[in-house]
Design a protein around this motif. Structure first.
Motif, PDB file in Angstrom:
ATOM      1  N   VAL A   1       0.827  -1.271   0.041  1.00 36.22           N
ATOM      2  CA  VAL A   1       0.145   0.018   0.269  1.00 36.22           C
ATOM      3  C   VAL A   1       0.895   1.211  -0.223  1.00 36.22           C
ATOM      4  O   VAL A   1       0.724   2.232  -0.914  1.00 36.22           O
ATOM      5  CB  VAL A   1      -0.823   0.119   1.224  1.00 36.22           C
ATOM      6  CG1 VAL A   1      -1.850   1.165   1.341  1.00 36.22           C
ATOM      7  CG2 VAL A   1      -1.945  -1.316   1.111  1.00 36.22           C
TER       8      VAL A   1
ATOM      9  N   ALA B   1       2.532   1.402  -3.294  1.00 37.01           N
ATOM     10  CA  ALA B   1       1.818   2.114  -4.451  1.00 37.01           C
ATOM     11  C   ALA B   1       1.608   3.621  -4.274  1.00 37.01           C
ATOM     12  O   ALA B   1       1.441   4.167  -5.348  1.00 37.01           O
ATOM     13  CB  ALA B   1       0.359   1.221  -4.091  1.00 37.01           C
ATOM     14  N   TYR B   2       1.660   4.024  -3.298  1.00 39.13           N
ATOM     15  CA  TYR B   2       1.335   5.584  -2.811  1.00 39.13           C
ATOM     16  C   TYR B   2       2.694   6.293  -3.416  1.00 39.13           C
ATOM     17  O   TYR B   2       2.625   7.440  -4.143  1.00 39.13           O
ATOM     18  CB  TYR B   2       1.151   6.059  -1.465  1.00 39.13           C
ATOM     19  CG  TYR B   2       0.451   7.377  -1.428  1.00 39.13           C
ATOM     20  CD1 TYR B   2      -0.919   7.376  -1.840  1.00 39.13           C
ATOM     21  CD2 TYR B   2       0.916   8.349  -0.677  1.00 39.13           C
ATOM     22  CE1 TYR B   2      -1.363   8.593  -1.830  1.00 39.13           C
ATOM     23  CE2 TYR B   2       0.169   9.486  -0.533  1.00 39.13           C
ATOM     24  CZ  TYR B   2      -0.899   9.694  -1.005  1.00 39.13           C
ATOM     25  OH  TYR B   2      -1.672  11.047  -0.902  1.00 39.13           O
ATOM     26  N   ARG B   3       3.854   5.626  -3.184  1.00 41.25           N
ATOM     27  CA  ARG B   3       5.255   6.402  -3.547  1.00 41.25           C
ATOM     28  C   ARG B   3       4.931   6.357  -5.205  1.00 41.25           C
ATOM     29  O   ARG B   3       5.524   7.048  -5.791  1.00 41.25           O
ATOM     30  CB  ARG B   3       6.247   5.414  -3.299  1.00 41.25           C
ATOM     31  CG  ARG B   3       6.498   5.620  -1.863  1.00 41.25           C
ATOM     32  CD  ARG B   3       7.184   6.997  -1.523  1.00 41.25           C
ATOM     33  NE  ARG B   3       8.396   7.467  -2.142  1.00 41.25           N
ATOM     34  CZ  ARG B   3       9.409   7.259  -1.938  1.00 41.25           C
ATOM     35  NH1 ARG B   3       9.805   6.643  -0.837  1.00 41.25           N
ATOM     36  NH2 ARG B   3      10.790   7.926  -2.551  1.00 41.25           N
TER      37      ARG B   3
ATOM     38  N   HIS C   1       4.056  10.305  -4.801  1.00 39.96           N
ATOM     39  CA  HIS C   1       4.174  10.962  -3.710  1.00 39.96           C
ATOM     40  C   HIS C   1       5.563  10.726  -3.041  1.00 39.96           C
ATOM     41  O   HIS C   1       5.939   9.620  -3.092  1.00 39.96           O
ATOM     42  CB  HIS C   1       2.983  10.637  -2.760  1.00 39.96           C
ATOM     43  CG  HIS C   1       1.620  10.937  -3.384  1.00 39.96           C
ATOM     44  ND1 HIS C   1       0.865   9.920  -3.899  1.00 39.96           N
ATOM     45  CD2 HIS C   1       0.909  11.890  -3.561  1.00 39.96           C
ATOM     46  CE1 HIS C   1      -0.128  10.445  -4.326  1.00 39.96           C
ATOM     47  NE2 HIS C   1      -0.464  11.725  -4.063  1.00 39.96           N
ATOM     48  N   SER C   2       6.087  11.739  -2.293  1.00 36.24           N
ATOM     49  CA  SER C   2       7.257  11.684  -1.625  1.00 36.24           C
ATOM     50  C   SER C   2       6.959  10.536  -0.502  1.00 36.24           C
ATOM     51  O   SER C   2       5.764  10.396   0.026  1.00 36.24           O
ATOM     52  CB  SER C   2       7.768  12.778  -1.039  1.00 36.24           C
ATOM     53  OG  SER C   2       6.651  13.327   0.004  1.00 36.24           O
ATOM     54  N   TRP C   3       8.147  10.387   0.319  1.00 38.42           N
ATOM     55  CA  TRP C   3       7.987   9.395   1.490  1.00 38.42           C
ATOM     56  C   TRP C   3       7.266  10.020   2.751  1.00 38.42           C
ATOM     57  O   TRP C   3       6.613   9.509   3.166  1.00 38.42           O
ATOM     58  CB  TRP C   3       9.322   8.754   1.882  1.00 38.42           C
ATOM     59  CG  TRP C   3      10.237   9.765   2.513  1.00 38.42           C
ATOM     60  CD1 TRP C   3      11.097  10.474   1.902  1.00 38.42           C
ATOM     61  CD2 TRP C   3      10.010  10.053   3.815  1.00 38.42           C
ATOM     62  NE1 TRP C   3      11.752  11.202   2.929  1.00 38.42           N
ATOM     63  CE2 TRP C   3      11.130  11.074   4.201  1.00 38.42           C
ATOM     64  CE3 TRP C   3       9.386   9.553   5.087  1.00 38.42           C
ATOM     65  CZ2 TRP C   3      11.363  11.449   5.556  1.00 38.42           C
ATOM     66  CZ3 TRP C   3       9.780  10.210   6.412  1.00 38.42           C
ATOM     67  CH2 TRP C   3      10.500  11.029   6.440  1.00 38.42           C
TER      68      TRP C   3
ATOM     69  N   ARG D   1      -0.039  10.456   4.998  1.00 34.50           N
ATOM     70  CA  ARG D   1      -1.439  10.409   4.275  1.00 34.50           C
ATOM     71  C   ARG D   1      -1.930   8.913   4.325  1.00 34.50           C
ATOM     72  O   ARG D   1      -3.128   8.512   4.161  1.00 34.50           O
ATOM     73  CB  ARG D   1      -1.411  10.862   2.779  1.00 34.50           C
ATOM     74  CG  ARG D   1      -1.558  12.377   2.824  1.00 34.50           C
ATOM     75  CD  ARG D   1      -1.778  13.101   1.659  1.00 34.50           C
ATOM     76  NE  ARG D   1      -1.121  14.215   1.885  1.00 34.50           N
ATOM     77  CZ  ARG D   1      -0.602  14.749   0.401  1.00 34.50           C
ATOM     78  NH1 ARG D   1      -0.805  13.900  -0.708  1.00 34.50           N
ATOM     79  NH2 ARG D   1      -0.122  15.738   0.338  1.00 34.50           N
ATOM     80  N   ILE D   2      -0.893   7.856   4.387  1.00 28.28           N
ATOM     81  CA  ILE D   2      -1.230   6.358   4.328  1.00 28.28           C
ATOM     82  C   ILE D   2      -0.955   5.834   5.639  1.00 28.28           C
ATOM     83  O   ILE D   2      -1.729   5.265   6.279  1.00 28.28           O
ATOM     84  CB  ILE D   2      -0.372   5.768   3.197  1.00 28.28           C
ATOM     85  CG1 ILE D   2      -0.750   6.286   1.727  1.00 28.28           C
ATOM     86  CG2 ILE D   2      -0.565   4.249   3.352  1.00 28.28           C
ATOM     87  CD1 ILE D   2      -2.129   6.187   1.441  1.00 28.28           C
TER      88      ILE D   2
ATOM     89  N   PRO E   1      -2.987   7.466   9.110  1.00 25.08           N
ATOM     90  CA  PRO E   1      -4.001   7.428   9.225  1.00 25.08           C
ATOM     91  C   PRO E   1      -4.536   5.831   9.482  1.00 25.08           C
ATOM     92  O   PRO E   1      -5.383   5.449  10.167  1.00 25.08           O
ATOM     93  CB  PRO E   1      -4.806   7.686   7.773  1.00 25.08           C
ATOM     94  CG  PRO E   1      -3.763   8.646   7.350  1.00 25.08           C
ATOM     95  CD  PRO E   1      -2.386   8.224   7.825  1.00 25.08           C
ATOM     96  N   LEU E   2      -3.742   4.957   8.711  1.00 25.82           N
ATOM     97  CA  LEU E   2      -4.053   3.680   8.855  1.00 25.82           C
ATOM     98  C   LEU E   2      -3.535   3.074  10.248  1.00 25.82           C
ATOM     99  O   LEU E   2      -4.097   2.098  10.665  1.00 25.82           O
ATOM    100  CB  LEU E   2      -3.172   2.698   7.724  1.00 25.82           C
ATOM    101  CG  LEU E   2      -3.843   2.883   6.256  1.00 25.82           C
ATOM    102  CD1 LEU E   2      -3.037   2.003   5.448  1.00 25.82           C
ATOM    103  CD2 LEU E   2      -5.365   2.733   6.396  1.00 25.82           C
TER     104      LEU E   2
END
Lengths: 281, 363
Positions: A174, A177-179, A183-185, A191-192, A195-196
């Motif tokens: 997950v 995937a966002y990287r 998106h930066s680390w 944001r990932i 929140p999780l």
């Protein structure tokens, strides 16, 4: 209703009574005068009074020999400042550290994490005396900052190890995937991952708050009444003319309320966490 | 210069060397399937190309530019994960929009492009659902949509059909190449299903033990596997592999002994004469005969495995030789008719060196 479920209900009732009875008794005591409390045999029939609460909140304690000034409201405020300050500092320090320990393998990482955990194993008295010496030298005795710093011995390992487990449970895919979405680390972390891991962070924060709130020995030795929390403040009710059970009970009831409020608030996040488990295919 | 160039790539995870000196090259717009058994390092290879883990040695280059110092978010590489890897706290729409958000696109354009790609993958009706409300097929399409929406330079698909049911997998095998063609992107598709590799790839790279063993068109790998491991892997039912020693027949032709029978082997390389080797025979080259006459191998039918496409059959021949055969017509394993005969077509056979495992080429 079958016998089985009846027994089950009875069992639950017994356990519930066992844990709730002291609370109930303290609540009753907080509305009794000292005379009612000390009556033998004890009775559930008495004339309720709020004098315990009013004397606590007004700061003057009436007893047979005269009035005694107590700073209970100040103590309550101190407890809140110390516990909240400790939790905020612990979250700021331990959540990024927990992420690092969960995601990256680095030299000595495991040893470092375990060293932090071992802070919790050390008996407080072992570190208190030398700590008192240091704190006197650098002028941290009798200050909020000093106590919040020492409270990290309790709250930091707790937050670090609970939150680390939650980060480890988040699928690496997950975050990858966002990287790859561009998106930066740092964005991935905020944001990932955050929140999780929120249910974990909420429960760790809640536990840390309760542990910090209940601490007694550090504040007793390292602080004066100016910064002391309710746990230490309750000692004031052991007076020359006797122990003020009514006020102690009222003080206890008041001191439970904030932790109860925090627990009820944080509960939402705990429940939300359970229903978010939609990562698996 | 190839568009995606991987040279001498290596990576260890813990003590295990997962990728060992891997080389692979792809042209722009090519669809390459990497086929290999689970645990051969396919997923690690994709993660190295994506840049989410760092290689120990070697290089990945895209469009002639080394990716060594390029962070994953700047590589122009997108990936669809076997686990789908959807963000559980975002709606399907926001999941798909995520790459566009990273680019800071205006809301109107984000909406339009998400609608466009969602329409292509037929998930427009579930865009406002959270991932946990989606079926596996919808999750998989959402994950594909997310990887496609920014038109990546290189698209990595990590066994995307693994976690969807058989019917959907079949549909997607037909639909996916159509969708991908519209995006004109270079696609590296990883699978451990040989049928998927055969069905999808322009070319197939067979990966084993962290290295690429053979890259070729699927039909060529099927007909001429580079070594014994590839021969064992590629095909279902797998190739018959029988140790033998080719001999010169009196008349001049080369023969091989299979069990107790000696058969003409017209395609056998001369230099294997009198040497130990392994002959590989595809099941479809083992034909059933109606009678035991002429140049045939007497066999006994032991088991029947209907595959609906071709039927696979296990037979034994004198000399404790076991063979699998596959055919379009279905035979039943009935005792009285089981002692029958097959003709083996050795024209399509391949030969391997038993020590190195390499296929011996016919000059």
């Amino acid at each position: 209703m079958s016998i089985r479920s009846l027994l089950r209900a009875l069992g639950l009732l017994a356990v519930g009574l066992f844990f709730l009875f002291p609370l109930f008794w303290v609540l009753m005591m907080s509305f009794m005068t000292n005379a009612d409390i000390l009556r033998s045999p004890p009775s559930l029939i008495f004339e309720p009074t709020v004098s315990n609460y009013t004397s606590l909140l007004s700061g003057s304690l009436a007893s047979q020999v005269g009035t005694l000034n107590v700073d209970y409201v100040q103590n309550l405020m101190n407890s809140f400042i110390l516990a909240a300050g400790s939790v905020v500092l612990s979250l700021l320090l331990a959540v990024p550290a927990a992420y690092a320990f969960a995601r990256f393998r680095f030299r000595g990482g495991e040893n470092m994490a375990f060293t932090i955990l071992s802070f919790k194993f050390a008996p407080p008295l072992l570190v208190l005396i030398p700590l008192l010496g240091y704190f006197r030298q650098i002028g941290l005795t009798d200050s909020y900052i000093g106590l919040i710093w020492v409270y990290q011995l309790i709250t930091l390992p707790l937050v670090l190890w609970i939150v680390r487990g939650y980060f480890e449970d988040i699928s690496e895919d997950v975050e990858y995937a966002y990287r790859l979405d561009g998106h930066s680390w740092w964005e991935t972390f905020t944001r990932i991952a955050l929140p999780l891991a929120r249910p974990g962070i909420a429960s760790a924060g809640l536990l840390a708050f309760i542990f910090a709130w209940n601490n007694f020995i550090f504040a007793l030795v390292l602080g004066s009444s100016r910064v002391q929390p309710v746990t230490v403040g309750a000692l004031n009710f052991v007076t020359a003319s006797g122990i003020q059970y009514g006020q102690i009970a009222a003080a206890l009831v008041l001191s439970i309320l904030p932790t109860l409020a925090v627990a009820l608030y944080a509960q939402r996040f705990l429940v939300q966490g359970l229903s978010l488990g939609a990562v698996k295919g | 210069m190839s568009y995606l160039q991987i040279s001498n790539l290596s990576k260890s995870l813990g003590r295990a060397e997962v990728i060992r000196g891997l080389d692979l090259a792809m042209d722009h717009g090519e669809f390459l399937v990497v086929f290999g058994p689970s645990g051969c390092g396919k997923t690690t290879l994709l993660r190295l190309i994506a840049g989410v883990i760092k290689a120990d040695g070697g290089e990945v280059a895209i469009a002639g530019e080394s990716m060594a110092e390029v962070e994953p978010e700047h590589r122009g590489v997108a990936m669809a994960f076997q686990s789908f890897a959807l963000y559980p706290h975002f709606s399907a729409f926001e999941n798909i929009a995520s790459p566009l958000r990273a680019d800071g696109l205006a809301e109107r354009e984000v909406k339009q492009r998400v609608q466009e790609v969602a329409g292509m993958l037929r998930i427009t009706n579930v865009l406002d659902h959270m991932p946990k409300e989606l079926s596996n097929g919808q999750k998989q399409r959402t994950s594909l949509a997310r990887s496609l929406i920014r038109r990546p330079r290189v698209l990595l698909l990590d066994d995307p059909l693994r976690n969807v049911d058989a019917k959907l997998r079949y549909e997607m095998r037909i639909e996916l190449p159509e969708v991908l063609r519209q995006f004109e992107t270079t696609v590296l598709y990883v699978t451990q299903d040989f049928k998927e590799a055969m069905a999808l790839g322009d070319r197939v790279a067979v990966m084993l033990d962290g290295a690429i063993r053979q890259v070729d068109r699927p039909a060529n790998i099927y007909r001429r596997p580079a070594d014994l491991d590839v021969a064992r892997l590629f095909g279902d039912p797998p190739m018959n592999l029988i140790p033998t020693r080719p001999q010169r027949h009196n008349g001049g032709g080369i023969t091989v002994r299979l069990g107790e029978s000696v058969l003409d082997a017209p395609g056998c390389p001369e230099r294997l004469l009198d040497r130990e080797c392994v002959v590989g025979i595809r099941p479809e080259d083992v034909h059933f005969l109606d009678s035991r006459e002429g140049d045939c191998l007497p066999v006994r039918l032991e088991a029947v495995m209907p595959l609906n496409v071709r039927t696979a059959m296990l037979v034994t021949a004198p000399g404790a030789l076991e063979l699998t055969s596959s055919a379009w017509d279905i035979r039943e394993a009935r005792d009285e008719e089981n002692d029958t005969a097959v003709r083996i077509d050795l024209n399509g056979a391949v030969y391997f060196d038993p020590d190195s495992g390499q296929r011996v080429q016919n000059q």
